[in-house]
Design a protein around this motif. Structure first.
Motif, PDB file in Angstrom:
ATOM      1  N   VAL A 116       4.616  21.113  -2.188  1.00 31.79           N
ATOM      2  CA  VAL A 116       6.018  21.171  -2.626  1.00 31.79           C
ATOM      3  C   VAL A 116       6.920  21.395  -1.415  1.00 31.79           C
ATOM      4  O   VAL A 116       7.966  20.745  -1.268  1.00 31.79           O
ATOM      5  N   MET A 117       6.524  22.315  -0.523  1.00 27.98           N
ATOM      6  CA  MET A 117       7.332  22.612   0.662  1.00 27.98           C
ATOM      7  C   MET A 117       7.582  21.350   1.487  1.00 27.98           C
ATOM      8  O   MET A 117       8.696  21.121   1.978  1.00 27.98           O
ATOM      9  N   PHE A 118       6.560  20.505   1.640  1.00 25.39           N
ATOM     10  CA  PHE A 118       6.715  19.299   2.440  1.00 25.39           C
ATOM     11  C   PHE A 118       7.336  18.149   1.656  1.00 25.39           C
ATOM     12  O   PHE A 118       7.802  17.181   2.253  1.00 25.39           O
ATOM     13  N   ALA A 119       7.346  18.248   0.330  1.00 25.34           N
ATOM     14  CA  ALA A 119       7.949  17.185  -0.480  1.00 25.34           C
ATOM     15  C   ALA A 119       9.461  17.332  -0.585  1.00 25.34           C
ATOM     16  O   ALA A 119      10.172  16.336  -0.734  1.00 25.34           O
ATOM     17  N   LEU A 120       9.963  18.562  -0.545  1.00 27.40           N
ATOM     18  CA  LEU A 120      11.406  18.795  -0.670  1.00 27.40           C
ATOM     19  C   LEU A 120      12.129  18.187   0.523  1.00 27.40           C
ATOM     20  O   LEU A 120      11.654  18.273   1.665  1.00 27.40           O
TER      21      LEU A 120
END
Length: 339
Positions: free
Chosen positions: A144-148
């Motif tokens: 999630v951190m890298f997708a945002l």
């Protein structure tokens, strides 16, 4: 997130899927604004140092871990310099009184010039003390951190992950200026509520709702005719909602903006039927789990890996969540058996 005061943040452990961030470093006010890449890199530096983060030692990390999807190392150096010069304000308790502590996020560091080189860095002494006594934290899912795609979305995600497990609370009010400070909005930018809401808040809320396991709302509160406060609300998604978020994280970022806005339906991968011989090893997992596995690990025979997982699981305590356990096993399997 830990709510029990007897439990220290340092007792929480990062794992293959998630990392830990002290709560004091979530709701901080950036005196020096940081970028999305800066915040991601800082989270990685914290995780890498975790085992000895409260000790006066140096830490070493490979530049390849910090580079992300970029091939150049110059962005790493720029981020390190911004993190070194960043001064943040943290709300702390000092001798029983509420106080503001101003600290630097990153101490001195040295970077080898080779593309595949290393970075050695220090956590400042005052920050080590804050982390050592922290008892509230956010657990951040790596994917999630890298997708945002914006610093505002990442910050909002961290805020919700810090608060998500509070038993008797599902909302919190902020003054507009306090929210601007926590989000890291540069001074003089997005000064009106309409611009702040349109450019920062709405896109951040949409991304967090699409990719995380929480539903988030930010509602304006007026004093007279002006918006002076906002109320942040959050609640955990049901199983279907969590599955949908996990699938979206697995999809390519191409077209995500339209999918998040509800303008198009996400593509669903075509799965081959599950082989009958697998029935003897256990009940089928959720269709969404197989879809997620196929999207995360293209080229692998997902049913062969399922068979390997079930053989590995024989004699072990049954997993509380078999779908998550399978995906975690698949990650390790792909790392140990690259195509």
């Amino acid at each position: 997130m830990a709510a029990d005061r007897s439990y220290r943040t340092l007792d929480a452990r990062p794992n293959a899927e998630s990392l830990v961030k002290p709560g004091e470093l979530v709701d901080l006010v950036e005196v020096t604004p940081l970028t999305l890449a800066d915040r991601r890199i800082y989270n990685q530096l914290l995780e890498n140092a975790w085992d000895g983060i409260e000790k006066p030692v140096t830490h070493v990390i490979a530049k390849a871990e910090l580079r992300g999807s970029h091939n150049a190392n110059d962005r790493i150096g720029e981020s390190l310099e911004r993190l070194m010069s960043a001064i943040v304000k943290i709300q702390v308790n000092w001798d029983g009184e509420e106080a503001i502590e101003r600290v630097q996020l990153l101490g001195g560091n040295i970077e080898t010039l080779r593309r595949d080189g290393l970075v050695e860095y220090e956590i400042p002494a005052r920050l080590r003390k804050i982390i050592k006594h922290s008892s509230v934290f956010a657990r951040l899912q790596r994917e999630v951190m890298f997708a945002l795609t914006s610093k505002y979305a990442l910050t909002l995600y961290e805020m919700v992950q810090k608060r998500g497990n509070l038993k008797y609370r599902a909302s919190e009010k902020f003054t507009l200026e306090a929210l601007r400070g926590v989000l890291g909005v540069p001074k003089g930018k997005l000064t009106s509520w309409s611009n702040l809401n349109l450019r920062a808040i709405k896109p951040a809320v949409a991304e967090v709702n699409a990719l995380s396991d929480y539903v988030v709302q930010i509602e304006p509160i007026k004093t007279g005719r002006r918006v002076t406060h906002v109320e942040l609300r959050w609640w955990r998604k049901d199983r279907d909602g969590v599955d949908a978020a996990e699938r979206e994280v697995s999809f390519s970022k191409v077209g995500r903006k339209a999918r998040v806005a509800g303008e198009v339906e996400p593509e669903v991968s075509t799965l081959k039927p599950r082989p009958a011989w697998l029935d003897g090893q256990g009940r089928a997992l959720r269709t969404e789990t197989y879809e997620t596995a196929k999207l995360r690990h293209p080229g692998y025979d997902i049913y062969f890996v399922e068979s390997e997982w079930r053989a590995w699981s024989t004699g072990r305590e049954p997993a509380r969540d078999p779908d998550k356990a399978f995906l975690a096993f698949f990650r390790k399997f792909s790392e140990n058996n690259p195509l």
